[in-house]
Design a protein around this motif. Sequence first.
Motif, PDB file in Angstrom:
ATOM      1  N   GLU A  84       0.838  -1.216   0.000  1.00 55.09           N
ATOM      2  CA  GLU A  84       0.000   0.000   0.000  1.00 55.09           C
ATOM      3  C   GLU A  84       0.866   1.256   0.000  1.00 55.09           C
ATOM      4  O   GLU A  84       0.541   2.251  -0.655  1.00 55.09           O
ATOM      5  N   PHE A  85       1.963   1.184   0.726  1.00 50.83           N
ATOM      6  CA  PHE A  85       2.880   2.332   0.769  1.00 50.83           C
ATOM      7  C   PHE A  85       3.398   2.646  -0.645  1.00 50.83           C
ATOM      8  O   PHE A  85       3.388   3.794  -1.097  1.00 50.83           O
ATOM      9  N   THR A  86       3.795   1.593  -1.346  1.00 48.41           N
ATOM     10  CA  THR A  86       4.307   1.786  -2.712  1.00 48.41           C
ATOM     11  C   THR A  86       3.197   2.299  -3.636  1.00 48.41           C
ATOM     12  O   THR A  86       3.408   3.233  -4.423  1.00 48.41           O
ATOM     13  N   ALA A  87       1.996   1.691  -3.520  1.00 50.77           N
ATOM     14  CA  ALA A  87       0.889   2.084  -4.406  1.00 50.77           C
ATOM     15  C   ALA A  87       0.496   3.538  -4.165  1.00 50.77           C
ATOM     16  O   ALA A  87       0.237   4.300  -5.103  1.00 50.77           O
ATOM     17  N   ASP A  88       0.482   3.921  -2.900  1.00 46.29           N
ATOM     18  CA  ASP A  88       0.124   5.295  -2.541  1.00 46.29           C
ATOM     19  C   ASP A  88       1.126   6.289  -3.161  1.00 46.29           C
ATOM     20  O   ASP A  88       0.739   7.303  -3.744  1.00 46.29           O
ATOM     21  N   MET A  89       2.390   5.939  -3.075  1.00 47.59           N
ATOM     22  CA  MET A  89       3.404   6.857  -3.618  1.00 47.59           C
ATOM     23  C   MET A  89       3.400   6.837  -5.152  1.00 47.59           C
ATOM     24  O   MET A  89       3.678   7.856  -5.790  1.00 47.59           O
ATOM     25  N   ARG A  90       3.048   5.696  -5.734  1.00 47.83           N
ATOM     26  CA  ARG A  90       2.945   5.642  -7.203  1.00 47.83           C
ATOM     27  C   ARG A  90       1.844   6.607  -7.674  1.00 47.83           C
ATOM     28  O   ARG A  90       2.015   7.344  -8.641  1.00 47.83           O
ATOM     29  N   ALA A  91       0.730   6.601  -6.947  1.00 49.69           N
ATOM     30  CA  ALA A  91      -0.376   7.504  -7.306  1.00 49.69           C
ATOM     31  C   ALA A  91       0.085   8.958  -7.185  1.00 49.69           C
ATOM     32  O   ALA A  91      -0.240   9.802  -8.029  1.00 49.69           O
ATOM     33  N   LYS A  92       0.861   9.252  -6.161  1.00 53.95           N
ATOM     34  CA  LYS A  92       1.366  10.621  -5.986  1.00 53.95           C
ATOM     35  C   LYS A  92       2.333  10.988  -7.112  1.00 53.95           C
ATOM     36  O   LYS A  92       2.329  12.117  -7.618  1.00 53.95           O
ATOM     37  N   ARG A  93       3.160  10.004  -7.475  1.00 58.04           N
ATOM     38  CA  ARG A  93       4.065  10.250  -8.610  1.00 58.04           C
ATOM     39  C   ARG A  93       3.259  10.653  -9.830  1.00 58.04           C
ATOM     40  O   ARG A  93       3.599  11.604 -10.539  1.00 58.04           O
ATOM     41  N   ASP A  94       2.182   9.919 -10.083  1.00 58.51           N
ATOM     42  CA  ASP A  94       1.414  10.195 -11.299  1.00 58.51           C
ATOM     43  C   ASP A  94       0.725  11.559 -11.227  1.00 58.51           C
ATOM     44  O   ASP A  94       0.674  12.275 -12.225  1.00 58.51           O
ATOM     45  N   ILE A  95       0.248  11.932 -10.043  1.00 57.95           N
ATOM     46  CA  ILE A  95      -0.383  13.256  -9.913  1.00 57.95           C
ATOM     47  C   ILE A  95       0.627  14.353 -10.247  1.00 57.95           C
ATOM     48  O   ILE A  95       0.361  15.244 -11.058  1.00 57.95           O
ATOM     49  N   ILE A  96       1.809  14.269  -9.647  1.00 55.41           N
ATOM     50  CA  ILE A  96       2.768  15.370  -9.862  1.00 55.41           C
ATOM     51  C   ILE A  96       3.304  15.338 -11.293  1.00 55.41           C
ATOM     52  O   ILE A  96       3.460  16.384 -11.927  1.00 55.41           O
ATOM     53  N   CYS A  97       3.567  14.146 -11.813  1.00 55.82           N
ATOM     54  CA  CYS A  97       4.133  14.079 -13.166  1.00 55.82           C
ATOM     55  C   CYS A  97       3.123  14.602 -14.193  1.00 55.82           C
ATOM     56  O   CYS A  97       3.480  15.387 -15.069  1.00 55.82           O
ATOM     57  N   ASP A  98       1.863  14.183 -14.053  1.00 54.68           N
ATOM     58  CA  ASP A  98       0.844  14.683 -14.980  1.00 54.68           C
ATOM     59  C   ASP A  98       0.725  16.199 -14.846  1.00 54.68           C
ATOM     60  O   ASP A  98       0.633  16.923 -15.839  1.00 54.68           O
ATOM     61  N   GLY A  99       0.752  16.658 -13.597  1.00 54.12           N
ATOM     62  CA  GLY A  99       0.609  18.095 -13.353  1.00 54.12           C
ATOM     63  C   GLY A  99       1.767  18.887 -13.948  1.00 54.12           C
ATOM     64  O   GLY A  99       1.569  19.942 -14.564  1.00 54.12           O
ATOM     65  N   LEU A 100       2.981  18.384 -13.779  1.00 56.44           N
ATOM     66  CA  LEU A 100       4.146  19.103 -14.309  1.00 56.44           C
ATOM     67  C   LEU A 100       4.128  19.097 -15.837  1.00 56.44           C
ATOM     68  O   LEU A 100       4.494  20.081 -16.482  1.00 56.44           O
ATOM     69  N   GLU A 101       3.667  17.986 -16.392  1.00 56.32           N
ATOM     70  CA  GLU A 101       3.555  17.924 -17.861  1.00 56.32           C
ATOM     71  C   GLU A 101       2.523  18.928 -18.364  1.00 56.32           C
ATOM     72  O   GLU A 101       2.763  19.660 -19.316  1.00 56.32           O
ATOM     73  N   GLU A 102       1.379  18.944 -17.664  1.00 52.32           N
ATOM     74  CA  GLU A 102       0.349  19.915 -18.052  1.00 52.32           C
ATOM     75  C   GLU A 102       0.859  21.337 -17.908  1.00 52.32           C
ATOM     76  O   GLU A 102       0.474  22.226 -18.666  1.00 52.32           O
ATOM     77  N   ALA A 103       1.733  21.535 -16.934  1.00 54.49           N
ATOM     78  CA  ALA A 103       2.299  22.877 -16.740  1.00 54.49           C
ATOM     79  C   ALA A 103       3.315  23.211 -17.831  1.00 54.49           C
ATOM     80  O   ALA A 103       3.841  24.319 -17.870  1.00 54.49           O
ATOM     81  N   GLY A 104       3.614  22.250 -18.673  1.00 59.17           N
ATOM     82  CA  GLY A 104       4.470  22.535 -19.819  1.00 59.17           C
ATOM     83  C   GLY A 104       5.908  22.065 -19.694  1.00 59.17           C
ATOM     84  O   GLY A 104       6.731  22.312 -20.576  1.00 59.17           O
ATOM     85  N   MET A 105       6.238  21.397 -18.598  1.00 55.05           N
ATOM     86  CA  MET A 105       7.635  20.957 -18.434  1.00 55.05           C
ATOM     87  C   MET A 105       7.854  19.597 -19.091  1.00 55.05           C
ATOM     88  O   MET A 105       6.911  18.835 -19.291  1.00 55.05           O
ATOM     89  N   VAL A 106       9.106  19.316 -19.379  1.00 54.27           N
ATOM     90  CA  VAL A 106       9.467  17.968 -19.823  1.00 54.27           C
ATOM     91  C   VAL A 106       9.786  17.180 -18.560  1.00 54.27           C
ATOM     92  O   VAL A 106      10.636  17.583 -17.764  1.00 54.27           O
ATOM     93  N   VAL A 107       9.075  16.084 -18.358  1.00 56.44           N
ATOM     94  CA  VAL A 107       9.163  15.369 -17.087  1.00 56.44           C
ATOM     95  C   VAL A 107       9.838  14.016 -17.284  1.00 56.44           C
ATOM     96  O   VAL A 107       9.477  13.275 -18.198  1.00 56.44           O
TER      97      VAL A 107
END
Length: 395
Positions: free
Chosen positions: A289-312
């Motif tokens: 669960e710890f890993t899954a929770d952090m994977r979900a957080k990774r995806d939130i920030i990565c998607d967000g940074l991509e949407e913000a226009g950065m190369v992630v």
Amino acid sequence: MSERVRYLNSRLQGFGTTIFAEMSALALRTGAINLGQGFPDTDGPEVVARAAAQAILDGVNQYPPGPGIPELRQAISRHQKRFYDIDYLPEGEILVTAGATEAIAATMLSLLEVGDEVVTFEPWYDSYGATIAMAGGVRKVVTLRPPDYSYDPEELEAAITPKTRLILLNTPHNPTGKVFNAAELDHIADLCRRHDLIAVTDEVYEHLVFDGEHIPLAGLPGMWGRTLTISSAGKTFSFTGWKIGWVCGPEDLVTPVRTAKQFLTYVGGAPFQPAVALALDLDDDYYSEFTADMRAKRDIICDGLEEAGMVVYRPQGTYFVNADIRPLGGVDGIEFCLALPDRAGVVGVPTQVFYDNPAEGRHLVRFAFCKRPEVLREAAERLGRLRPGPGEEAS
Ligand code: PMP
Ligand code: GLN
């Protein structure tokens, strides 16, 4: 960049204040969202926190035994067996330290002669350079390059000289999020065997692997007897302030580390040790669960940074992601990060400070995503405001 600091000895000149302290202070001063220093904004399991509180009330408050309490060393031994099928005897082959930081420092101070070379990868974790320097060692770096942060095998081979004493490997890797794969680890192990080198592996993010798997170098053929494996409760159980770490290895490598450790902190964290022993024995669900929770957080920030226009560069592990700021008009990560709280209310870390060759990481910024989902979403939205509109120049 670094001025000479009065009274500071020559070995430590240039190390200044850590970037983590500097950036957390900036976040505090400006009220910006702190995605700089890697610490979670929620605590670990309550049952573990309660065990520590109970230990204090039960009088577990005096010096613990030098190598760590037996229950904790036994739990570390069980953990290494359960996850990696690697055997360590609690007596002599496991040492409890004040976080992984002390384990790394005591390792360098006890294994290196002045002038010995340590081969490691850049970008590196900041304490490596300082502790190698304190020990009078010389660091030799091999560069990990995006997008996958692989290294050039010839570069690694060329970094090894007759003066090389050890290879210091961090996997999963901070700050890139790279998880070294089986072929790379085979190559590193082969070099250790051929050149009779000691391997020191920093595996504090061992339970934060999202793609691929964590492979401890110590489990490869011929490596157990020449490898010190370092980890810590800080990352795995989200109690970074407790500073309970450990080293596992053959007795003839652990004994020198213990010798140095005795004179650094002697011992530490008495009431936290039984709590961490309990934590290590948590069932598989906790870890997954710890890993899954952090994977979900990774995806939130990565998607967000991509949407913000950065190369992630989406990380395979750890809780850090690197983004290229050039699409937002950024050129230099240090300038960008210093201005970011005012421009967007977010703090990140300029990745270039982790390089011997800063040009390699000049346009990269590291963001820590061990934060609540709503905090990550808010940070990404704020960064999105920096995105140039249609027809606008990035500034
Ligand atoms: N190694 C790496 C790669 C890290 O990111 C950190 C930061 N937590 C440490 C070591 C230090 O760990 P600890 O807090 O247990 O000293
Ligand atoms: N490991 C944490 C990071 O990389 C910071 C730990 C520290 O402040 N020394 O952000």
